[in-house]
Enzyme design. Structure first.
Site, mmCIF file in Angstrom:
data_model
loop_
_atom_site.group_PDB
_atom_site.id
_atom_site.type_symbol
_atom_site.label_atom_id
_atom_site.label_comp_id
_atom_site.label_asym_id
_atom_site.label_seq_id
_atom_site.Cartn_x
_atom_site.Cartn_y
_atom_site.Cartn_z
ATOM 1 N N TYR A 16 -19.152 21.208 13.306
ATOM 2 C CA TYR A 16 -18.903 22.499 13.235
ATOM 3 C C TYR A 16 -19.524 23.136 14.567
ATOM 4 O O TYR A 16 -19.054 24.318 14.461
ATOM 5 C CB TYR A 16 -19.807 23.084 12.055
ATOM 6 C CG TYR A 16 -19.348 22.568 10.597
ATOM 7 C CD1 TYR A 16 -18.205 21.812 10.446
ATOM 8 C CD2 TYR A 16 -20.083 22.581 9.653
ATOM 9 C CE1 TYR A 16 -17.763 21.374 9.315
ATOM 10 C CE2 TYR A 16 -19.505 22.549 8.284
ATOM 11 C CZ TYR A 16 -18.589 21.656 8.144
ATOM 12 O OH TYR A 16 -18.187 21.029 6.921
ATOM 13 N N HIS A 51 -18.850 12.361 7.835
ATOM 14 C CA HIS A 51 -17.926 13.359 7.599
ATOM 15 C C HIS A 51 -16.703 12.974 7.001
ATOM 16 O O HIS A 51 -16.035 13.363 6.249
ATOM 17 C CB HIS A 51 -17.936 14.180 8.787
ATOM 18 C CG HIS A 51 -17.491 15.627 8.648
ATOM 19 N ND1 HIS A 51 -17.920 16.467 9.445
ATOM 20 C CD2 HIS A 51 -16.854 16.212 7.795
ATOM 21 C CE1 HIS A 51 -17.538 17.508 9.080
ATOM 22 N NE2 HIS A 51 -16.778 17.503 8.111
#
Length: 275
Positions: free
Chosen positions: A48, A106
């Site tokens: 992110y 992830h």
């Protein structure tokens, strides 16, 4: 008060703040706002590129680190043990913390050495760098692989909302005490136009999006992490917590009857979801 999803593996606030795309001053302000409203669960990731802002928001909030459940993630090209460790250490440094409450893989990678990655996660746990570890975007076949190796993930994070069933994964996770964290729990806002949700909301003095969130929050061992940058939206999501207890059996049946095959997040590197 936000309830916890609690098991022998984890105790995690059922509502958190997702921070994907919340970067720069806006990202920090969103974190500060959420914590001021009473959120105690923040979800970020190396990918992110906002861990510094999340950490700054936490530091500026005045809320003690120990009161906040903090999650970050390692990207799928950094799953070799040395790379995973570097990613974790980088996340800790950017977040300004000595430990993570939860650290997730992830996305799975086709060529990953899953056993080696798990061993590194366990090493980080034994050293106190992470309290718990888990995975994200793992289909049922990979969850079974983890169990076959004797691994005990605390959480599985996947896309989950009223138009996408995750029944098979829920049926797997619940008896094992694995929390299922729903990302994109509002279909990235697209559920606002869903008429069944809007009608249920009108009966409860709520929005359709609040109904969609409440449907998730009422489920055992399910956690939701909607992204919200505006204070008003963060508060609206918080107000879905008490709404979860007010949904009637008829409301739930109407939501359950909606189509459940609408996936929003499906990049070209995604696994075979049916594997």
């Amino acid at each position: 008060m936000i309830p916890l999803a609690r098991s022998s593996r984890i105790a995690i606030p059922k509502l958190g703040l997702g921070t994907w795309k919340l970067a720069g001053p806006e990202g920090q302000a969103a974190v500060e706002s959420a914590l001021a409203l009473g959120y105690r669960h923040l979800d970020t990731a190396d990918r992110y590129a906002n861990e510094a802002e999340v950490g700054a928001g936490l530091a500026a909030s005045g809320v003690a680190r120990g009161e906040v459940f903090l999650t970050s993630k390692v990207w799928h090209d950094k799953l070799a043990p040395d790379a995973l460790r570097r990613s974790l250490e980088g996340s800790l440094a950017k977040l300004g913390t000595d430990y993570l409450d939860l650290f997730l893989i992830h996305w799975p990678a086709p060529d990953m050495d899953l056993a080696a990655a798990v061993a590194e996660l366990e090493r980080a746990k034994s050293e106190g760098l992470v309290r718990r570890w888990g995975v994200s975007n793992f289909p049922l076949g990979l969850m079974r692989r983890l169990e076959e190796m004797g691994a005990e993930p605390a959480c599985l994070q996947v896309e989950y909302h009223v138009l996408l069933s995750q029944r098979a994964l829920l049926d797997w996770c619940r008896p094992r005490g694995i929390a299922l964290a729903a990302y994109s729990p509002l279909g990235q806002g697209a559920l606002a136009s869903q008429q069944v949700l809007a009608e249920i909301g009108r009966r409860h003095g709520a929005s359709g999006l609040q109904v969609a969130l409440a449907w998730l929050l009422r489920q055992e061992m399910v956690v939701a992490i909607p992204k919200a940058s505006r204070r008003e939206t963060q508060q609206a999501n918080l107000d879905a917590v008490p709404l979860a207890e007010k949904l009637t059996a008829e409301d739930v049946a109407a939501i359950d009857a909606l189509p459940k095959d609408w996936r929003r997040v499906n990049p070209d590197f995604a696994p075979d979801w049916n594997s």
